[in-house]
Scaffold this active site. Sequence first.
Site, PDB file in Angstrom:
ATOM      1  N   SER A   1      27.468  37.694  38.915  1.00  0.00           N
ATOM      2  CA  SER A   1      28.697  38.415  39.243  1.00  0.00           C
ATOM      3  C   SER A   1      28.669  39.060  40.619  1.00  0.00           C
ATOM      4  O   SER A   1      29.719  39.362  41.172  1.00  0.00           O
ATOM      5  CB  SER A   1      28.972  39.483  38.187  1.00  0.00           C
ATOM      6  OG  SER A   1      27.956  40.463  38.201  1.00  0.00           O
TER       7      SER A   1
ATOM      8  N   HIS B   1      31.164  35.223  33.796  1.00  0.00           N
ATOM      9  CA  HIS B   1      31.858  34.658  34.967  1.00  0.00           C
ATOM     10  C   HIS B   1      31.738  33.132  35.042  1.00  0.00           C
ATOM     11  O   HIS B   1      32.022  32.541  36.087  1.00  0.00           O
ATOM     12  CB  HIS B   1      31.318  35.293  36.254  1.00  0.00           C
ATOM     13  CG  HIS B   1      31.530  36.768  36.282  1.00  0.00           C
ATOM     14  ND1 HIS B   1      32.690  37.347  36.747  1.00  0.00           N
ATOM     15  CD2 HIS B   1      30.736  37.792  35.861  1.00  0.00           C
ATOM     16  CE1 HIS B   1      32.606  38.670  36.631  1.00  0.00           C
ATOM     17  NE2 HIS B   1      31.423  38.963  36.097  1.00  0.00           N
TER      18      HIS B   1
ATOM     19  N   LYS C   1      37.897  38.119  31.314  1.00  0.00           N
ATOM     20  CA  LYS C   1      38.001  37.456  32.616  1.00  0.00           C
ATOM     21  C   LYS C   1      38.940  36.258  32.481  1.00  0.00           C
ATOM     22  O   LYS C   1      40.134  36.433  32.361  1.00  0.00           O
ATOM     23  CB  LYS C   1      36.603  37.167  33.116  1.00  0.00           C
ATOM     24  CG  LYS C   1      35.918  38.537  33.294  1.00  0.00           C
ATOM     25  CD  LYS C   1      34.504  38.574  33.563  1.00  0.00           C
ATOM     26  CE  LYS C   1      34.045  39.981  33.896  1.00  0.00           C
ATOM     27  NZ  LYS C   1      33.969  40.930  32.784  1.00  0.00           N
TER      28      LYS C   1
HETATM   29  C1  LIG Z   1      27.986  39.523  33.804  1.00  0.00           C
HETATM   30  C2  LIG Z   1      28.814  40.489  33.019  1.00  0.00           C
HETATM   31  N1  LIG Z   1      28.524  40.688  31.726  1.00  0.00           N
HETATM   32  C3  LIG Z   1      29.236  41.554  30.975  1.00  0.00           C
HETATM   33  C4  LIG Z   1      30.304  42.248  31.500  1.00  0.00           C
HETATM   34  C5  LIG Z   1      31.075  43.207  30.647  1.00  0.00           C
HETATM   35  O1  LIG Z   1      32.284  42.632  30.288  1.00  0.00           O
HETATM   36  P1  LIG Z   1      33.623  43.464  30.032  1.00  0.00           P
HETATM   37  O2  LIG Z   1      34.136  43.924  31.371  1.00  0.00           O
HETATM   38  O3  LIG Z   1      34.518  42.451  29.417  1.00  0.00           O
HETATM   39  O4  LIG Z   1      33.279  44.605  29.146  1.00  0.00           O
HETATM   40  C6  LIG Z   1      30.649  42.056  32.842  1.00  0.00           C
HETATM   41  C7  LIG Z   1      31.799  42.788  33.422  1.00  0.00           C
HETATM   42  O5  LIG Z   1      32.225  42.632  34.511  1.00  0.00           O
HETATM   43  C8  LIG Z   1      29.888  41.153  33.625  1.00  0.00           C
HETATM   44  O6  LIG Z   1      30.168  40.941  34.914  1.00  0.00           O
END
Ligand SMILES: Cc1ncc(COP(=O)(O)O)c(C=O)c1O
Length: 434
Positions: free
Chosen positions: A221, A249, A281
């Site tokens: 990310s 992602h 996302k």
């Molecule tokens: C790699 C990753 N895992 C988990 C999450 C957490 O997801 P959420 O924003 O849907 O709670 C994110 C959030 O941006 C993320 O980038």
Amino acid sequence: MASISGLSAKARAALLARMSQRKPDQQAETPAGRRGFGDLPGMKEHDMLRSAIETLNLRSPFFREHDGIAAGHSRMGNREVVNFSSYNYLGLNGHPRVAEAAKSAIDRYGISVSASRLVSGERPIHAELEAALAKLHGAEAAIAMVSGHATNVTTIGQMMGPRDLILHDAAIHNSCLEGARLSGARRVAFAHNDWQAAGRELAAARAGASKVLILIEGHYSMDGDTPDLARFIALARQYDAWLMVDEAHSVGVLGATGRGIAEAQGIDPAEVDIWMGTLSKTLSACGGYIAGSRVLVDWLRHAAPGFIYSVGLAPALAAAAIESIRLMQAEPERVAKLNANAALFTRLAREAGLDTGASEGHAIVPVILGSSLRAVRLSEALFQAGLNVQPIIFPAVPEKSARLRFFISADHSEEDIRFAVKTVAETNASLGQV
Ligand SMILES: Cc1ncc(COP(=O)(O)O)c(C=O)c1O
């Protein structure tokens, strides 16, 4: 002090003067003798950033207000900007079919399911979503929870314990780190995206541990790069470890039909023990999930505190995610458009001399600036020029990797991409020494 290193001597002096006049509520003790909140973790950094922004007469780049859907363009402050701050990768957020599905779910099931599914009972929409997610990842079963972050925390936190080892990529998402911390397991980070380094750490630490979990992301990310999945699978087998891949992602981004890193790298998804993903996302909803073996999923349904002691996913969100999966599969041209947009952005940015780091140009493209203040300044100048892009600054990343992070969408036009890169390159050059 890393986070003010980008300031001139004069600005630094002004900042330090301002810091010395901190308001009482930011101090550890208030004048009335009650304990204040000033020594909470991260308070000093937050305070320093705010002071730096005020000293430089900038507006905070955080919590900017949108007045509409987080699409390729967004209305902000009564004008339209090209938006690079949302994860609406395939442009499905606001799609009429997604909105309609959510509305009919509200009419049928209400807004909330009003209790934990374990104690209050099921609605078919949850099972339908979980079946679709399991199918998407080629897994036997899936379980959906109310937040992506909480899914990682509760799953990792509950699976692992003090006698275990968690080996994770140094750039792994905070939600995995929080889960690892909660579990009490020994935590070892390996150099970002370096499977050989992961192997060395495993060779050194495996013998002392009971269970071992390797944590990686399918598409990182912060940097927009991807791991060599086959290598990590081989390590997991060699060291009798589980491999968990966070596909937050990757879904909708990697692979010809958006099924993530396994599809992109031609790997049998059954080789990965635990798939994790989010609904927030590509799937234009909110929530998280684990997909994997029936045994694992059934255990989580009865053991994961973040599932059993938390309300079931809101029906409208489940319905939106189901419809988004349908659209993604029916219209793979969206995935192709996203990747073409991101590849164009990355190529043009590199040609313009911008540092896009290790990005592979799928959807996430950092522009690395090496100074938090430069990143904040550039973000503000770009906002004035019609681009919404967030700075990622110390301590979220080391000061030398402070950056702007662009989330590209299938919703962007080629013109948006060309305008964005040109504007970033010109505005960055015009800032001179910050
Ligand atoms: C790699 C990753 N895992 C988990 C999450 C957490 O997801 P959420 O924003 O849907 O709670 C994110 C959030 O941006 C993320 O980038």
